[in-house]
Design a protein around this motif. Structure first.
Motif, mmCIF file in Angstrom:
data_model
loop_
_atom_site.group_PDB
_atom_site.id
_atom_site.type_symbol
_atom_site.label_atom_id
_atom_site.label_comp_id
_atom_site.label_asym_id
_atom_site.label_seq_id
_atom_site.Cartn_x
_atom_site.Cartn_y
_atom_site.Cartn_z
ATOM 1 N N THR A 26 0.845 -1.191 0.000
ATOM 2 C CA THR A 26 0.000 0.000 0.000
ATOM 3 C C THR A 26 0.882 1.242 0.000
ATOM 4 N N ILE A 27 0.247 2.379 -0.221
ATOM 5 C CA ILE A 27 0.973 3.647 -0.131
ATOM 6 C C ILE A 27 0.383 4.438 1.028
ATOM 7 N N HIS A 28 1.280 5.050 1.808
ATOM 8 C CA HIS A 28 0.880 5.748 3.024
ATOM 9 C C HIS A 28 1.377 7.188 3.039
ATOM 10 N N GLU A 29 0.590 8.005 3.691
ATOM 11 C CA GLU A 29 0.938 9.400 3.932
ATOM 12 C C GLU A 29 1.185 9.544 5.423
ATOM 13 N N SER A 30 2.241 10.234 5.781
ATOM 14 C CA SER A 30 2.534 10.500 7.195
ATOM 15 C C SER A 30 2.518 12.000 7.421
ATOM 16 N N LYS A 31 1.756 12.394 8.436
ATOM 17 C CA LYS A 31 1.721 13.805 8.837
ATOM 18 C C LYS A 31 1.822 13.835 10.339
ATOM 19 N N GLY A 32 2.884 14.458 10.833
ATOM 20 C CA GLY A 32 3.113 14.463 12.271
ATOM 21 C C GLY A 32 3.343 13.035 12.739
ATOM 22 N N GLN A 33 2.573 12.587 13.714
ATOM 23 C CA GLN A 33 2.699 11.231 14.244
ATOM 24 C C GLN A 33 1.656 10.279 13.652
ATOM 25 N N THR A 34 0.908 10.736 12.630
ATOM 26 C CA THR A 34 -0.172 9.936 12.057
ATOM 27 C C THR A 34 0.204 9.404 10.678
ATOM 28 N N MET A 35 -0.034 8.103 10.485
ATOM 29 C CA MET A 35 0.202 7.472 9.188
ATOM 30 C C MET A 35 -1.131 6.907 8.719
ATOM 31 N N ARG A 36 -1.468 7.154 7.434
ATOM 32 C CA ARG A 36 -2.714 6.581 6.915
ATOM 33 C C ARG A 36 -2.535 6.141 5.469
ATOM 34 N N LYS A 37 -3.249 5.083 5.107
ATOM 35 C CA LYS A 37 -3.253 4.560 3.753
ATOM 36 C C LYS A 37 -3.998 5.561 2.860
ATOM 37 N N VAL A 38 -3.468 5.766 1.641
ATOM 38 C CA VAL A 38 -4.119 6.663 0.684
ATOM 39 C C VAL A 38 -4.329 5.930 -0.638
ATOM 40 N N HIS A 89 5.278 7.123 1.946
ATOM 41 C CA HIS A 89 6.124 5.965 1.666
ATOM 42 C C HIS A 89 5.307 4.806 1.109
ATOM 43 N N ILE A 90 6.020 3.789 0.644
ATOM 44 C CA ILE A 90 5.428 2.525 0.223
ATOM 45 C C ILE A 90 5.511 1.585 1.421
ATOM 46 N N MET A 91 4.419 0.889 1.739
ATOM 47 C CA MET A 91 4.407 -0.033 2.876
ATOM 48 C C MET A 91 4.143 -1.446 2.372
ATOM 49 N N LEU A 92 5.018 -2.373 2.744
ATOM 50 C CA LEU A 92 4.865 -3.781 2.403
ATOM 51 C C LEU A 92 4.593 -4.541 3.697
ATOM 52 N N ASP A 93 3.416 -5.155 3.821
ATOM 53 C CA ASP A 93 3.031 -5.905 5.013
ATOM 54 C C ASP A 93 3.098 -7.400 4.743
ATOM 55 N N ARG A 94 3.260 -8.172 5.812
ATOM 56 C CA ARG A 94 3.294 -9.628 5.745
ATOM 57 C C ARG A 94 4.266 -10.129 4.678
ATOM 58 N N LEU A 95 5.523 -9.761 4.868
ATOM 59 C CA LEU A 95 6.572 -10.135 3.916
ATOM 60 C C LEU A 95 6.668 -11.645 3.766
ATOM 61 N N LYS A 96 6.887 -12.097 2.544
ATOM 62 C CA LYS A 96 7.063 -13.525 2.275
ATOM 63 C C LYS A 96 8.445 -13.988 2.733
ATOM 64 N N GLN A 97 9.384 -13.069 2.805
ATOM 65 C CA GLN A 97 10.730 -13.313 3.340
ATOM 66 C C GLN A 97 11.294 -11.962 3.738
ATOM 67 N N ARG A 98 12.312 -11.962 4.583
ATOM 68 C CA ARG A 98 12.945 -10.710 5.006
ATOM 69 C C ARG A 98 14.222 -10.486 4.219
ATOM 70 N N PRO A 99 14.225 -9.487 3.330
ATOM 71 C CA PRO A 99 15.452 -9.206 2.585
ATOM 72 C C PRO A 99 16.506 -8.618 3.518
ATOM 73 N N VAL A 100 17.773 -8.843 3.170
ATOM 74 C CA VAL A 100 18.878 -8.329 3.980
ATOM 75 C C VAL A 100 19.682 -7.317 3.174
ATOM 76 N N LYS A 101 20.449 -6.512 3.902
ATOM 77 C CA LYS A 101 21.283 -5.484 3.284
ATOM 78 C C LYS A 101 22.088 -6.096 2.134
ATOM 79 N N GLY A 102 22.094 -5.382 1.011
ATOM 80 C CA GLY A 102 22.819 -5.837 -0.173
ATOM 81 C C GLY A 102 21.914 -6.482 -1.209
ATOM 82 N N GLU A 103 20.746 -6.964 -0.806
ATOM 83 C CA GLU A 103 19.795 -7.528 -1.767
ATOM 84 C C GLU A 103 18.999 -6.400 -2.414
ATOM 85 N N LYS A 104 18.199 -6.751 -3.421
ATOM 86 C CA LYS A 104 17.318 -5.788 -4.080
ATOM 87 C C LYS A 104 15.903 -6.337 -4.082
#
Length: 183
Positions: free
Chosen positions: A88-100, A119-134
């Motif tokens: 999903t895509i989210h908007e953050s204003k102050g301390q509030t984040m909401r899906k748009v 920002h772009i939000m990815l929930d329930r990842l199928k795997q956790r990527p690590v530094k250096g991956e794409k």
């Protein structure tokens, strides 16, 4: 085919190939581009500064800048990724984040998705990527063709140098100006 009928056909084929080549392509300078669907003076989008901090849970965020060099505005309407079925895509204003439902990409302007802001939000990842991956994401727009982007996975606390400098001046979460293809 006679020479007289072949030349216009060849010229048409070359023109079609050139038009297709300009519609959506990746480049070696870290900038990904996408053109408008059938619009001569429509949006001309490019993406730069893409990254994802290494996730520490089953959620991750993606950040990037979409620059529009064209004469017409566009709108980012959705994002997808093989890493998650819930992007999903989210908007953050102050301390509030909401899906748009989308973000505008103004003509001759940019949409900045960055830490502390939209920002772009990815929930329930199928795997956790690590530094250096794409991680691959596909951006979809109202007018332009989709753009596929590779998000380099960085350390969890990574903040791009440009954002560090911007934060010391204005602290805003969106802005305009030029961007580079460097991460």
């Amino acid at each position: 085919m006679s020479r007289r009928t072949r030349l216009p056909w060849i010229a048409g084929a070359v023109a079609a190939a050139l038009a297709l080549a300009g519609c959506s392509s990746g480049s070696d300078d870290g900038v990904t581009k996408g053109g408008a669907k059938g619009e001569a003076s429509g949006p001309e989008l490019s993406v730069s500064g893409a990254f994802m901090p290494q996730p520490v849970s089953d959620m991750a965020a993606g950040f990037l800048t979409v620059r529009n060099e064209g004469g017409a505005a566009d709108r980012l309407t959705s994002v997808s990724s093989p890493l998650s079925d819930e992007v999903t895509i989210h908007e953050s204003k102050g301390q509030t984040m909401r899906k748009v439902d989308g973000f505008d990409v103004p003509a001759d302007g940019e949409l900045a998705l960055k830490r502390g802001g939209s920002h772009i939000m990815l929930d329930r990842l199928k795997q956790r990527p690590v530094k250096g991956e794409k991680v691959t994401v596909e951006l979809r727009f109202e007018k332009s063709d989709p753009i596929r982007v590779e998000l380099p996975v960085m350390e969890p606390t990574y903040v791009p140098p440009k954002e560090k400098a911007d934060a010391s001046h204005d602290g805003g979460s969106t802005g305009t100006g030029s961007t580079s293809g460097h991460h």
